[in-house]
Design a protein around this motif. Structure first.
Motif, PDB file in Angstrom:
ATOM      1  N   UNK A 213       0.828  -1.211   0.000  1.00  0.00           N
ATOM      2  CA  UNK A 213       0.000   0.000   0.000  1.00  0.00           C
ATOM      3  C   UNK A 213       0.858   1.256   0.000  1.00  0.00           C
ATOM      4  N   UNK A 214       1.877   1.298   0.861  1.00  0.00           N
ATOM      5  CA  UNK A 214       2.744   2.468   0.935  1.00  0.00           C
ATOM      6  C   UNK A 214       3.601   2.607  -0.316  1.00  0.00           C
ATOM      7  N   UNK A 215       4.068   1.481  -0.837  1.00  0.00           N
ATOM      8  CA  UNK A 215       4.840   1.485  -2.085  1.00  0.00           C
ATOM      9  C   UNK A 215       4.020   2.125  -3.204  1.00  0.00           C
TER      10      UNK A 215
ATOM     11  N   UNK B 157      -6.031   5.351  -3.030  1.00  0.00           N
ATOM     12  CA  UNK B 157      -6.415   4.882  -1.697  1.00  0.00           C
ATOM     13  C   UNK B 157      -7.782   4.205  -1.740  1.00  0.00           C
ATOM     14  N   UNK B 158      -8.703   4.728  -2.540  1.00  0.00           N
ATOM     15  CA  UNK B 158     -10.009   4.083  -2.694  1.00  0.00           C
ATOM     16  C   UNK B 158      -9.843   2.648  -3.196  1.00  0.00           C
ATOM     17  N   UNK B 159      -8.979   2.468  -4.180  1.00  0.00           N
ATOM     18  CA  UNK B 159      -8.732   1.122  -4.702  1.00  0.00           C
ATOM     19  C   UNK B 159      -7.984   0.259  -3.695  1.00  0.00           C
ATOM     20  N   UNK B 160      -6.977   0.842  -3.046  1.00  0.00           N
ATOM     21  CA  UNK B 160      -6.130   0.064  -2.140  1.00  0.00           C
ATOM     22  C   UNK B 160      -6.877  -0.415  -0.906  1.00  0.00           C
ATOM     23  N   UNK B 161      -7.926   0.295  -0.510  1.00  0.00           N
ATOM     24  CA  UNK B 161      -8.782  -0.190   0.581  1.00  0.00           C
ATOM     25  C   UNK B 161      -9.260  -1.613   0.291  1.00  0.00           C
ATOM     26  N   UNK B 162      -9.449  -1.903  -0.998  1.00  0.00           N
ATOM     27  CA  UNK B 162     -10.073  -3.169  -1.383  1.00  0.00           C
ATOM     28  C   UNK B 162      -9.092  -4.211  -1.889  1.00  0.00           C
TER      29      UNK B 162
ATOM     30  N   UNK C   6       6.543  -0.235  10.474  1.00  0.00           N
ATOM     31  CA  UNK C   6       7.775  -0.672   9.813  1.00  0.00           C
ATOM     32  C   UNK C   6       7.498  -1.067   8.365  1.00  0.00           C
ATOM     33  N   UNK C   7       6.413  -1.787   8.141  1.00  0.00           N
ATOM     34  CA  UNK C   7       6.059  -2.195   6.775  1.00  0.00           C
ATOM     35  C   UNK C   7       5.776  -0.979   5.896  1.00  0.00           C
ATOM     36  N   UNK C   8       5.074   0.006   6.446  1.00  0.00           N
ATOM     37  CA  UNK C   8       4.764   1.215   5.679  1.00  0.00           C
ATOM     38  C   UNK C   8       6.035   1.970   5.291  1.00  0.00           C
ATOM     39  N   UNK C   9       6.962   2.082   6.221  1.00  0.00           N
ATOM     40  CA  UNK C   9       8.203   2.803   5.938  1.00  0.00           C
ATOM     41  C   UNK C   9       9.050   2.060   4.915  1.00  0.00           C
ATOM     42  N   UNK C  10       9.100   0.741   5.039  1.00  0.00           N
ATOM     43  CA  UNK C  10       9.862  -0.060   4.065  1.00  0.00           C
ATOM     44  C   UNK C  10       9.242   0.051   2.679  1.00  0.00           C
TER      45      UNK C  10
ATOM     46  N   UNK D  76      -4.871  -5.381   4.358  1.00  0.00           N
ATOM     47  CA  UNK D  76      -4.865  -4.529   5.549  1.00  0.00           C
ATOM     48  C   UNK D  76      -5.821  -3.349   5.449  1.00  0.00           C
ATOM     49  N   UNK D  77      -6.507  -3.215   4.315  1.00  0.00           N
ATOM     50  CA  UNK D  77      -7.340  -2.053   3.966  1.00  0.00           C
ATOM     51  C   UNK D  77      -6.535  -0.771   3.860  1.00  0.00           C
ATOM     52  N   UNK D  78      -5.257  -0.917   3.587  1.00  0.00           N
ATOM     53  CA  UNK D  78      -4.403   0.202   3.190  1.00  0.00           C
ATOM     54  C   UNK D  78      -4.394   1.388   4.147  1.00  0.00           C
TER      55      UNK D  78
END
Length: 233
Positions: free
Chosen positions: A133-135, A160-165, A200-204, A169-171
């Motif tokens: 999601x962060x990538x 973000x609308x798409x990544x929710x689905x 940590x996952x978001x930052x990576x 993790x629902x982004x």
């Protein structure tokens, strides 16, 4: 952005993150109130979040850059577009604004000001989903700035609308929002103990997105594919 002093930029970051979190938490509470269908509740949570991102980035972007996200701020610091000392203040403003957004949502729905979440969100698949999601968010922002700057609010909102689905993790894709969501025991909550894995996952994911897009968007003398618009001439 350069025409606004640091105090105004920090206020914009806090305000934007606060309204974003209030939207995420508030729409989740409203959804839970109106339906017991989890899929429908998620949809009711998704659409306001994507919509408010378009609004916030459009109106506050010219002031602060509309990061509203420590991972995005660190990316621009890594690209040497934001000094480290200012980045640290941005992150603090985002976290403070996010917590205020949770409090505002709770006040609107008559809930305790803060209520630590008990909602379990952990495990390898969810951590990987947050990295993805962060990538994708960082890739969307950097490519949007490069090719279609005026469309960035819509690009981020739609992503973000798409990544929710499409993410498990629902982004969340945002450490400040994750922290704020740990303080609501409602639809959008996350246990505080699950925060480190998510952050940590978001930052990576954000760092990986920055590295790839720095290479992908790098200048080259080679002639690339002919744009579709040119082939139709």
């Amino acid at each position: 952005m350069d025409s606004f002093d640091l105090s105004r930029r920090l206020a914009a970051e806090a305000l934007g993150t606060g309204i974003l979190v209030a939207t995420v938490v508030g729409s989740g509470i409203m959804a839970e109130t109106l339906t017991k269908d989890v899929a429908l509740a998620l949809l009711c949570n998704t659409l306001p979040t994507g919509a408010i991102l378009v609004v916030l980035i459009t109106v506050l972007g010219p002031i602060s850059g509309a990061h509203f996200n420590p991972a995005v701020t660190l990316v621009f610091t890594g690209k040497r577009e934001l000094p480290v000392n200012e980045a640290a203040l941005y992150v603090m403003a985002q976290i403070a604004g996010g917590i205020a957004g949770t409090m505002a949502a709770h006040l609107m729905f008559g809930l305790p000001l803060l209520d630590v979440s008990t909602k379990v969100r952990t495990g390898g698949p969810q951590w990987f989903a947050e990295a993805v999601a962060a990538f994708g968010l960082v890739a969307t922002i950097l490519a949007g700035i490069r090719f279609q700057r005026t469309a960035v609010p819509w690009l981020v909102g739609l992503y973000i609308t798409a990544a929710y689905w499409f993410t498990a993790s629902t982004s969340f894709a945002n450490p400040a929002v994750a922290i704020a969501r740990s303080l609501t025991n409602t639809f959008s909550g996350i246990r505080p103990v699950d925060l480190p894995g998510f952050i940590l996952a978001e930052l990576c994911g954000a760092f990986a997105g920055m590295l790839l897009m720095n290479w992908l968007l790098g200048h080259s003398n080679a002639r690339g594919p002919v744009p579709i618009a040119e082939t139709n001439r």
